[in-house]
Design a protein around this motif. Structure first.
Motif, PDB file in Angstrom:
ATOM      1  N   TYR A  85       0.746  -1.007  -0.142  1.00 54.42           N
ATOM      2  CA  TYR A  85      -0.066   0.138   0.018  1.00 54.42           C
ATOM      3  C   TYR A  85       0.666   1.116  -0.057  1.00 54.42           C
ATOM      4  O   TYR A  85       0.517   2.277  -0.499  1.00 54.42           O
ATOM      5  CB  TYR A  85      -1.063   0.069   1.156  1.00 54.42           C
ATOM      6  N   VAL A  99      -5.381   5.256   0.049  1.00 59.12           N
ATOM      7  CA  VAL A  99      -4.416   5.014   1.092  1.00 59.12           C
ATOM      8  C   VAL A  99      -4.161   6.215   1.876  1.00 59.12           C
ATOM      9  O   VAL A  99      -3.523   7.131   1.258  1.00 59.12           O
ATOM     10  CB  VAL A  99      -2.967   4.236   0.823  1.00 59.12           C
ATOM     11  N   ALA A 102       0.042   3.981   5.786  1.00 58.72           N
ATOM     12  CA  ALA A 102       0.264   2.389   5.654  1.00 58.72           C
ATOM     13  C   ALA A 102       1.506   2.607   6.437  1.00 58.72           C
ATOM     14  O   ALA A 102       2.478   3.175   5.999  1.00 58.72           O
ATOM     15  CB  ALA A 102       0.658   1.748   4.481  1.00 58.72           C
ATOM     16  N   LEU A 113      -3.234   0.174   8.656  1.00 56.85           N
ATOM     17  CA  LEU A 113      -3.541   0.749   7.389  1.00 56.85           C
ATOM     18  C   LEU A 113      -4.999   1.610   7.574  1.00 56.85           C
ATOM     19  O   LEU A 113      -5.814   1.073   8.225  1.00 56.85           O
ATOM     20  CB  LEU A 113      -3.997  -0.375   6.583  1.00 56.85           C
ATOM     21  N   LEU A 115      -7.613   3.258   5.061  1.00 58.93           N
ATOM     22  CA  LEU A 115      -7.993   3.175   3.468  1.00 58.93           C
ATOM     23  C   LEU A 115      -9.479   3.608   3.377  1.00 58.93           C
ATOM     24  O   LEU A 115     -10.149   3.859   4.128  1.00 58.93           O
ATOM     25  CB  LEU A 115      -7.869   1.761   3.278  1.00 58.93           C
TER      26      LEU A 115
END
Length: 349
Positions: A85, A99, A102, A113, A115
């Motif tokens: 990512y 993203v 990350a 993460l 997202l």
């Protein structure tokens, strides 16, 4: 600047999210999602309120505090996904969620993460399987990733990912296959073709040959391209879950996807055509040295080998949710049918 990777969802505070998103977040309400499928990681939907510059919600992914989570960390799965990512998703021609963050903790024990939330997209159902049209869409996306990764300028990016030929795939999974296969045979609703049964009995001895062959090319693979890792919006596709990313022959992703992500009646008779279409897309993107014979060999090896993935969970049948039981049995059914139809055993010398 974000100063710390959260050690749990309680550390995902409005202040922390404000730093991540670069917009004030006044309040956050979290709910855990995908509890019947996310065993090695925990997924949360964070509902946000505050400045209009922040999204209404985001997905937060954290390591699971479980045996499955420990195993994924041991295999480097968390580090792989963060690397994907962070270094690949924003550059490769592959549809992925946006993203926001990350990050891996310095001690490699935790990761996070943040997202884009794809809740308004259509998450494909792995149990129902893909249509042929959606499978073709996914294969075209994968070809884009594979071709992008062959550029010599990206060799350093690939160094963050292991070969598909690892101790886990070469030795550990094959050694444990037999017990899962026995559990499948006890519950299978249809007889297993004799040739496939003979292959399964020799799986531990034959599987390393498949893995060694699939590692002869250096393309960045998704590695776990399941239907439920795909989100569709019209003709657009975004793919998630890169914990099994590795490098190897690109037809591996195609074989795994077609043999388990497509219902048998949908896939049957289309295997060679799907491989040829994949190679055409690769060629359009500048990769013209992957012959059909080589790719078809990789495809058959992948179909034969990756029966191991839905078979292994059957060892824990009694503790599996009912849907997971049905899913694993159906995926093995599909793999058995594909192995038999394309005579995948023939590639083993």
């Amino acid at each position: 600047m974000v100063t710390a990777v959260p050690s749990g969802i309680d550390d995902v505070t409005p202040q922390w999210l404000s730093e991540v998103l670069g917009a004030p977040v006044a309040d956050v309400r979290v709910e855990q999602i995908a509890m019947d499928s996310g065993f090695s990681s925990w997924l949360y939907r964070a509902h946000l309120s505050g400045d209009s510059g922040a999204p209404d919600s985001v997905i937060v992914k954290l390591p699971a505090r479980s045996e499955a989570g420990q195993a994924m960390g041991f295999m480097g799965g968390y580090a792989r996904e963060v690397a994907f990512y962070r270094d690949v998703a924003c550059r490769a021609p592959l549809g992925t969620p946006h993203v926001y963050l990350a990050e891996m903790a310095e001690d490699m024990a935790d990761f996070v993460l943040v997202l884009e939330d794809l809740r308004h997209w259509d998450n494909a159902d792995h149990l129902a399987g893909l249509s042929l049209e959606r499978a073709r869409c996914a294969i075209a996306e994968l070809a884009g990733l594979h071709a992008w990764s062959t550029d010599p300028a990206r060799a350093g990016t690939l160094d963050a990912f292991p070969s598909i030929n690892s101790p886990v795939t070469h030795d550990m999974l094959p050694a444990a296959f037999d017990m899962g296969w026995r559990a499948y045979r006890e519950r299978a609703s249809a007889p297993v073709p004799p040739a496939v049964a003979r292959y399964a009995e020799q799986f531990a001895e034959l599987a390393p040959q498949a893995i060694e062959a699939l590692a002869q090319r250096r393309m960045l693979l998704h590695g776990d391209i399941r239907a439920d890792n795909m989100f569709f919006s019209g003709e657009e596709l975004k793919i998630v879950d890169f914990q099994m990313s590795a490098w190897g022959g690109g037809a591996l992703d195609v074989g795994y996807l077609a043999s388990q992500g497509l219902p048998t009646e949908v896939r049957s008779g289309h295997d060679e055509k799907l491989v040829r279409e994949y190679l055409e897309t690769l060629s359009d993107r500048g990769v013209d040295d992957y012959s059909f014979d080589e790719a078809w060999r990789h495809y058959r090896f992948a179909v034969a080998y990756f029966i191991v993935l839905p078979t292994m969970p059957l060892l824990s049948w009694d503790s599996m949710p009912e849907r997971s039981q049905h899913l694993c049995m159906r995926l093995v059914d599909r793999a058995v049918a594909t192995i038999d139809e394309i005579d995948a055993m023939e590639v083993f010398g």
